[in-house]
Design a protein around this motif. Structure first.
Motif, PDB file in Angstrom:
ATOM      1  N   PHE A  33       0.853  -1.197   0.000  1.00 51.92           N
ATOM      2  CA  PHE A  33       0.000   0.000   0.000  1.00 51.92           C
ATOM      3  C   PHE A  33       0.889   1.247   0.000  1.00 51.92           C
ATOM      4  CE2 PHE A  33      -2.190   3.434   2.115  1.00 51.92           C
ATOM      5  CZ  PHE A  33      -3.520   3.336   1.714  1.00 51.92           C
ATOM      6  N   TYR A  37       1.569   3.970  -3.062  1.00 48.47           N
ATOM      7  CA  TYR A  37       1.301   5.374  -2.758  1.00 48.47           C
ATOM      8  C   TYR A  37       2.534   6.221  -3.063  1.00 48.47           C
ATOM      9  CZ  TYR A  37      -0.047   9.590  -0.243  1.00 48.47           C
ATOM     10  OH  TYR A  37      -0.343  10.893   0.064  1.00 48.47           O
ATOM     11  N   MET A 171      -2.866  -4.864  -2.617  1.00 44.35           N
ATOM     12  CA  MET A 171      -2.905  -3.657  -1.791  1.00 44.35           C
ATOM     13  C   MET A 171      -2.305  -2.463  -2.524  1.00 44.35           C
ATOM     14  SD  MET A 171      -4.472  -4.392   1.014  1.00 44.35           S
ATOM     15  CE  MET A 171      -3.993  -3.187   2.248  1.00 44.35           C
ATOM     16  N   GLN A 172      -1.528  -2.745  -3.583  1.00 49.08           N
ATOM     17  CA  GLN A 172      -1.032  -1.654  -4.421  1.00 49.08           C
ATOM     18  C   GLN A 172      -2.193  -0.831  -4.981  1.00 49.08           C
ATOM     19  OE1 GLN A 172       1.574  -2.828  -7.616  1.00 49.08           O
ATOM     20  NE2 GLN A 172       3.373  -2.375  -6.393  1.00 49.08           N
ATOM     21  N   PHE A 174      -5.090  -0.253  -3.701  1.00 49.14           N
ATOM     22  CA  PHE A 174      -5.605   0.659  -2.674  1.00 49.14           C
ATOM     23  C   PHE A 174      -4.622   1.797  -2.401  1.00 49.14           C
ATOM     24  CE2 PHE A 174      -8.024  -3.247  -1.387  1.00 49.14           C
ATOM     25  CZ  PHE A 174      -9.262  -2.762  -1.761  1.00 49.14           C
ATOM     26  N   GLY A 175      -3.318   1.509  -2.555  1.00 48.14           N
ATOM     27  CA  GLY A 175      -2.319   2.565  -2.393  1.00 48.14           C
ATOM     28  C   GLY A 175      -2.452   3.638  -3.462  1.00 48.14           C
TER      29      GLY A 175
END
Length: 516
Positions: A33, A37, A171-172, A174-175
């Motif tokens: 994440f 980001y 989760m990338q 969502f990042g």
């Protein structure tokens, strides 16, 4: 019997999905994440940096970063990531996954904060500071790739291992979504507090002094999720497979796993014997080349080819947004409004194609397999890229631009429901435990080399041969991804020891022979 796996490894392979599996996904996934980001949020603020530090007095258009500065700001983190993947991948095999896992996270926390600081107020000092700390930020991010993938693969059971590793990588998405969301919140707050006219109305007042805080806050926010995860990473025990197969301490492996998983284990230390010399072959040995050379070629080449296309597409996004009117011309907005518009567009793309693609992989990877998903992904990326390139003039007509964006979004969807996820999963499964982290790091570094080629090469290719021919080159690149996928073995439903051939090594050790 030597070919019988250790009980601790059998227990891990057959363990039911438990709460700790999901905890491990979140702990490892928060690193990704943060990675996503930090890597992608820079594209949200480059236009603001151009306005703040490179606007020429009297110019009809707002300032933009010079091409060499833009390349440095965007590429320096990728260069650091490449170096970190190789270094921490190797260190994870030498010192253990857990011992270096916290180091990468703290490096990300420190450099995320530091990248929002600068020496002096002149452009040269600001950009130099930003590039320096973003290189080391990338170095920490690079370490997270092999360590997180390897840790998750070694914790998981064999039935749902692919989904667990893919969930960490997902989760990338969502990042990326968080990057857009944070930029929207920050820019909206500043826009409301410090209203300003558009550049074409009043160039001097269109960029308020407080705008300098906007890009710093957006970049520094990347430290928050990483810092929140640090304590839980330090509480994770070393993986049982590293402890048993590399450190040769099955008793400790069983004790560690009994603390976090609902299994009652007794170690069998007599089964972890020093292997016959020559059987513990290293990365640069003939045995490794014979057993896994083509596998490593397959994982490095497919990740390299994927990232050429994937990062080129990311670079192209802003042009797409402008073409369909999501982002007006820069001179019609003030500085903070432009950040808001870019963040909103990135959030929309992430919601509609990026995030769903990742989670389709999570849902189906253990049902249809890694090989099928990767082959399908590369195939459809090839199809859609040629469908964009061959009739390119048709797509540039105003009435057809929405269709172009839909086709373009589908290439993102099949990249994520395809090789962008599987190239991360497979190297964590198919190599022996003693070189697993190193081989994953090498594969990931090959991908980052592709991303550097895509990031810098795309700009020069568009200038030299035009967008249409550049898109055709990316289509050919994706086609070669289809070809090299055939070098990658299927790992669905097999234990890590069965895939990597470590069971065969145990047989060879018992017979007193080297590996066949």
């Amino acid at each position: 019997m030597a070919n019988e796996q250790l009980k601790v490894l059998n227990a891990l392979d057959s363990a039911k999905t438990q709460w700790y599996h999901f905890t491990a996904i979140v702990i490892a996934g928060m690193g990704f994440f943060t990675d996503a980001y930090d890597l992608f949020c820079i594209s949200l603020v480059t236009s603001l940096l151009g306005r703040l530090y490179y606007t020429e007095p009297g110019s009809d258009t707002p300032g933009t970063l010079p091409s060499n500065v833009s390349s440095a700001v965007n590429g320096v983190a990728l260069s650091g990531t490449l170096a970190g993947q190789i270094f921490f991948g190797w260190l994870g095999d030498k010192m253990g996954r857990k011992r270096v896992y916290g180091v990468t996270l703290m490096l990300m926390v420190f450099c995320s904060i530091a990248s929002g600081l600068s020496f002096g107020k002149e452009a040269k000092g600001v950009i130099a500071t930003l590039c320096f700390f973003r290189f080391w930020l990338g170095f920490g991010i690079g370490g997270d790739y092999p360590l997180s993938a390897t840790i998750m693969s070694e914790y998981a059971n064999k039935k749902t291992r692919g989904a667990f590793i893919a969930a960490v990588f997902a989760m990338q998405g969502f990042g990326i979504l968080a990057g857009g969301t944070v930029s929207i919140i920050v820019s909206s707050s500043f826009k409301a507090r410090y209203p300003a006219p558009a550049y074409e109305v009043n160039p001097g007042l269109s960029t308020v002094p407080e705008a300098d805080y906007v890009w710093r806050i957006i970049l520094m926010f990347g430290a928050v999720p990483a810092a929140l995860t640090y304590y839980w990473r330090m509480k994770m025990p070393e993986t049982a497979r590293y402890t048993a197969l590399v450190a040769k301490n099955a008793q400790q492996a069983a004790a560690d796993m009994s603390k976090v998983l609902q299994v009652d284990l007794e170690a069998e230390p007599e089964k972890v014997e020093p292997r016959v010399q020559g059987n513990d072959f290293g990365l640069f040995s003939k045995q490794f080349v014979r057993r896994h050379g083509l596998h490593l070629l397959g994982t490095t080449s497919t990740w390299f080819l994927l990232d050429i296309a994937f990062y080129s597409q990311n670079l192209f996004q802003k042009d797409i947004y402008t073409a369909v009117g999501w982002i007006p011309e820069a001179k019609t907005m003030n500085a903070i409004e432009e950040v808001y518009r870019i963040g909103r567009a990135q959030t929309l793309i992430a919601l509609c194609s990026t995030v769903p693609g990742y989670w389709f992989t999570v849902a189906f990877i253990d049902k249809i397999g890694r090989f099928t998903i990767q082959l399908m992904g590369f195939f459809f990326m090839t199809v859609f890229m040629f469908a964009l390139a061959i009739p390119y003039h048709h797509w540039t007509l105003r009435d057809n631009r929405i269709g172009f964006v839909i086709m373009y979004s589908l290439t993102f969807f099949f990249a994520n429901f395809g090789p962008n996820a599987t190239t991360f999963v497979v190297p964590a499964e198919i190599f022996p435990a003693r070189v697993r982290s190193t081989c994953h790091g090498i594969s990931a570094a090959a991908g980052k080399a592709g991303s550097l080629l895509g990031t810098f090469g795309f700009v020069y290719a568009v200038d030299g041969i035009g967008i249409r021919k550049t898109l055709m080159i990316l289509g050919v690149t994706n086609f070669f991804g289809v070809v090299f996928t055939f070098l990658v073995p299927e790992a669905k439903g097999l234990s890590l020891e069965e895939i990597s051939g470590e069971n065969e090594e145990e047989d060879a050790a018992e017979l007193g022979t080297g590996p066949v």
